[in-house]
Motif scaffolding. Structure first.
Motif, mmCIF file in Angstrom:
data_model
loop_
_atom_site.group_PDB
_atom_site.id
_atom_site.type_symbol
_atom_site.label_atom_id
_atom_site.label_comp_id
_atom_site.label_asym_id
_atom_site.label_seq_id
_atom_site.Cartn_x
_atom_site.Cartn_y
_atom_site.Cartn_z
ATOM 1 N N PRO A 94 -17.137 -38.397 30.034
ATOM 2 C CA PRO A 94 -17.730 -37.617 31.128
ATOM 3 C C PRO A 94 -16.868 -36.388 31.443
ATOM 4 C CG PRO A 94 -17.688 -39.955 31.670
ATOM 5 C CD PRO A 94 -16.871 -39.799 30.426
ATOM 6 N N HIS A 95 -17.515 -35.310 31.923
ATOM 7 C CA HIS A 95 -16.769 -34.091 32.253
ATOM 8 C C HIS A 95 -17.405 -33.410 33.452
ATOM 9 C CE1 HIS A 95 -19.935 -31.566 30.533
ATOM 10 N NE2 HIS A 95 -19.943 -32.352 29.468
ATOM 11 N N THR A 96 -16.734 -32.411 33.982
ATOM 12 C CA THR A 96 -17.164 -31.755 35.221
ATOM 13 C C THR A 96 -18.343 -30.817 35.018
ATOM 14 O OG1 THR A 96 -15.657 -29.881 34.899
ATOM 15 C CG2 THR A 96 -14.814 -31.800 36.126
ATOM 16 N N GLY A 134 -16.502 -24.540 27.191
ATOM 17 C CA GLY A 134 -16.533 -25.962 27.489
ATOM 18 C C GLY A 134 -15.898 -26.243 28.828
ATOM 19 N N PRO A 135 -15.867 -27.502 29.268
ATOM 20 C CA PRO A 135 -15.310 -27.868 30.570
ATOM 21 C C PRO A 135 -13.823 -27.535 30.669
ATOM 22 C CG PRO A 135 -16.618 -29.655 29.643
ATOM 23 C CD PRO A 135 -16.430 -28.663 28.557
ATOM 24 N N PHE A 136 -13.428 -26.935 31.784
ATOM 25 C CA PHE A 136 -12.059 -26.442 31.934
ATOM 26 C C PHE A 136 -11.022 -27.528 31.714
ATOM 27 C CE2 PHE A 136 -12.469 -28.344 36.105
ATOM 28 C CZ PHE A 136 -11.167 -28.670 36.472
ATOM 29 N N GLU A 137 -11.344 -28.768 32.106
ATOM 30 C CA GLU A 137 -10.318 -29.818 32.079
ATOM 31 C C GLU A 137 -9.922 -30.212 30.661
ATOM 32 O OE1 GLU A 137 -14.213 -32.223 32.867
ATOM 33 O OE2 GLU A 137 -13.400 -30.220 33.257
ATOM 34 N N TRP A 138 -10.749 -29.887 29.668
ATOM 35 C CA TRP A 138 -10.364 -30.232 28.303
ATOM 36 C C TRP A 138 -9.078 -29.510 27.895
ATOM 37 C CZ3 TRP A 138 -15.609 -30.069 25.122
ATOM 38 C CH2 TRP A 138 -16.441 -31.089 25.590
ATOM 39 N N ASP A 139 -8.963 -28.230 28.218
ATOM 40 C CA ASP A 139 -7.724 -27.507 27.914
ATOM 41 C C ASP A 139 -6.556 -28.041 28.733
ATOM 42 O OD1 ASP A 139 -8.480 -25.748 25.916
ATOM 43 O OD2 ASP A 139 -8.610 -23.979 27.207
ATOM 44 N N VAL A 140 -6.805 -28.357 30.002
ATOM 45 C CA VAL A 140 -5.726 -28.868 30.853
ATOM 46 C C VAL A 140 -5.203 -30.189 30.296
ATOM 47 C CG1 VAL A 140 -5.108 -29.633 33.178
ATOM 48 C CG2 VAL A 140 -6.680 -27.701 32.881
ATOM 49 N N LYS A 141 -6.103 -31.047 29.846
ATOM 50 C CA LYS A 141 -5.681 -32.338 29.294
ATOM 51 C C LYS A 141 -4.948 -32.158 27.969
ATOM 52 C CE LYS A 141 -9.076 -35.337 31.541
ATOM 53 N NZ LYS A 141 -10.210 -36.266 31.383
ATOM 54 N N ARG A 142 -5.403 -31.218 27.164
ATOM 55 C CA ARG A 142 -4.720 -30.962 25.887
ATOM 56 C C ARG A 142 -3.287 -30.485 26.138
ATOM 57 N NH1 ARG A 142 -4.324 -32.354 20.639
ATOM 58 N NH2 ARG A 142 -3.883 -30.614 19.260
ATOM 59 N N LEU A 143 -3.116 -29.595 27.113
ATOM 60 C CA LEU A 143 -1.775 -29.119 27.454
ATOM 61 C C LEU A 143 -0.926 -30.261 28.012
ATOM 62 C CD1 LEU A 143 0.401 -26.987 28.001
ATOM 63 C CD2 LEU A 143 -0.796 -26.439 30.147
ATOM 64 N N ALA A 144 -1.483 -31.013 28.943
ATOM 65 C CA ALA A 144 -0.713 -32.079 29.588
ATOM 66 C C ALA A 144 -0.252 -33.138 28.591
ATOM 67 C CB ALA A 144 -1.558 -32.722 30.683
#
Length: 472
Positions: A94-96, A134-144
């Motif tokens: 699921p994503h935002t 795509g959903p912004f959080e995908w990049d944030v999760k990849r970085l984290a």
């Protein structure tokens, strides 16, 4: 203008700031911020080695073992090459629905220093092979998750790794909040230059500032003239690209000393025709140089095996060089999980994404498609090989240094996302509390566990002979 609501007549209508904020809060019903912590690989999760093998099928066969060898150097190195694996894990969850132009592979070493066209040193995302909306959080999760994996490689304990990830995500959230209150043009013109980075480094004390200044000086020294001196030599009085097999192999050696071939002709045509993708004044600039030599080059970790060529061009004389790199572009690893790309040419997809995300770009950045090269139709993007390039070396980095790098990357990613996405909606989703930050920190640890299992799977495949590896 943000357009997300359709009028009765079918045309787009601009949302007000309050409506955009409500849109961000509404996204919490799709994925609550605390739920961003969740990573639960199901029993039907594909074999990570199979994903890598499928990705390698279109690559240069003799170079693929080098890619695997590099990925097996450490779990973090594996992570750098396994964007396709993580794309599946993110894309099926699921994503935002809060879309931005994604880097697609936003690990911490895909950020760095380079020269702006105005000749100032800036920091930004610097790898766009996988860029896609795509959903912004995908990049944030990849970085984290990259920070968690790099911290493990450096022997950081759990508390130290969590602090690093929290610094990155909170920096992203706080800067996105700042962008949500800014004018559109102010967001567009925002950038991170060396003065901004020095100010951040100074907060860590004199030793941190001294290290930052050393990095800046090194980046400024890595210009096209230094690259020219390192990559070339004279053969029979003529400048040529120096061989360093298997990493750099001149075209003449690939052709076994034969005369002009379709490959030679095609590569020369690539440089001539790619210039049509540039603005007229830059097209005229490129046309003042002539190609004198070409070579195949191995680059990166995840990119090893893609067709990458470097070109030595000369302008006025032998002391007036230009080094260009043409890199093959295939579909983004995110493509199976998102709407179709707006670009039929994958090189154009990369260039368009880079121009949208970066505050300052390479004036030589362009694209072309060649038919008949290596017997197939292939897309390429072209850029200058080196121009004040600088990136972090994480091996041996202390927790304090990685926390600074994490903050810089998080801030830079927020700026890149704010240029294409809706900073008001994203900031509204993130909120003022650290709920999202802590959820992503938990996700990063869970995904670092999965990354180590995937790394072990590739190591087992190499041990049993399922895949071959090579050093390089």
């Amino acid at each position: 203008m943000t357009r997300s609501r359709t009028a009765g007549g079918g045309g787009p209508v601009a949302l007000t700031p309050s409506e955009r904020a409500e849109r961000g809060k509404a996204a919490r019903s799709s994925v609550r911020r605390s739920e961003q912590a969740r990573f639960e690989p199901g029993p039907d999760r594909p074999d990570p080695v199979a994903i890598l093998l499928e990705q390698e099928a279109a690559r240069v066969p003799e170079l693929v073992p080098i890619r695997r060898g590099r990925m097996l150097e450490s779990p973090f190195r594996f992570y750098r090459g396994a964007a396709a694996v993580m794309a599946h894990d993110l894309g099926t969850a699921p994503h935002t629905g809060l879309e931005v132009q994604l880097c697609g592979d936003a690990h911490l070493l895909n950020f760095g220093l380079f020269a702006s066209p105005e000749r100032s040193l800036v920091f930004d995302v610097n790898d766009f092979d996988e860029t896609h909306p795509g959903p912004f959080e995908w990049d944030v999760k990849r970085l984290a998750a990259s920070l968690a994996a790099a911290g493990r490689d450096n022997g950081f304990d759990a508390a130290e790794r969590t602090a690093v990830v929290l610094d990155a995500v909170s920096a992203y959230r706080l800067r996105m909040q700042g962008f949500s209150g800014m004018r559109v043009l102010d967001v567009w013109y925002a950038r991170d230059d060396s003065a901004d980075l020095r100010a951040m480094a100074a907060q860590g004390g004199g030793a941190m500032l001294a290290r930052a200044d050393k990095v800046f000086a090194k980046a400024r020294s890595r210009d096209h003239l230094r690259a020219f001196s390192k990559l070339t030599h004279r053969v029979g009085g003529r400048l040529r690209i120096a061989p360093d097999p298997p990493l750099v192999v001149p075209l003449t050696e690939l052709l076994d000393g034969g005369g002009p071939t379709d490959l030679d002709t095609g590569l020369r045509r690539l440089v001539d025709t790619y210039a049509q993708s540039l603005a007229p004044e830059l097209r005229a600039l490129v046309q003042r140089f002539r190609v004198v030599d070409m070579a195949r080059k191995v680059v990166g970790v995840g990119s090893v095996g893609t067709r990458c060529w470097i070109f030595l061009l000369l302008g006025r004389d032998d002391s007036d060089p230009l080094l260009l790199q043409a890199k093959e572009a295939g579909p983004s690893v995110l493509a199976p999980y998102t709407a179709p790309s707006a670009y039929a040419n994958q090189g154009q997809r990369v260039v368009a994404g880079q121009r949208l995300m970066q505050a300052a770009g390479d004036i030589f950045l362009g694209w072309e498609r060649l038919t008949g090269l290596d017997g197939r139709e292939r897309d390429f993007y072209v850029r200058q090989l080196l121009d004040w390039k600088g990136s972090a070396t994480t091996e041996g980095m202390a927790p304090q240094g990685m926390r600074l790098l994490a903050r810089v990357c998080g801030r830079s990613l927020a700026r890149a996302h704010a240029r294409s996405g809706d900073p008001i909606a994203i900031a509204s989703y993130l909120g003022s509390a650290d709920t999202f930050d802590r959820a992503i920190a938990d996700f990063a640890e869970s995904y670092a566990d999965q990354n180590e299992r995937d790394f072990a799977a590739l190591a087992d495949a190499a041990r049993t002979g399922r895949v071959t590896t090579a050093e390089g």
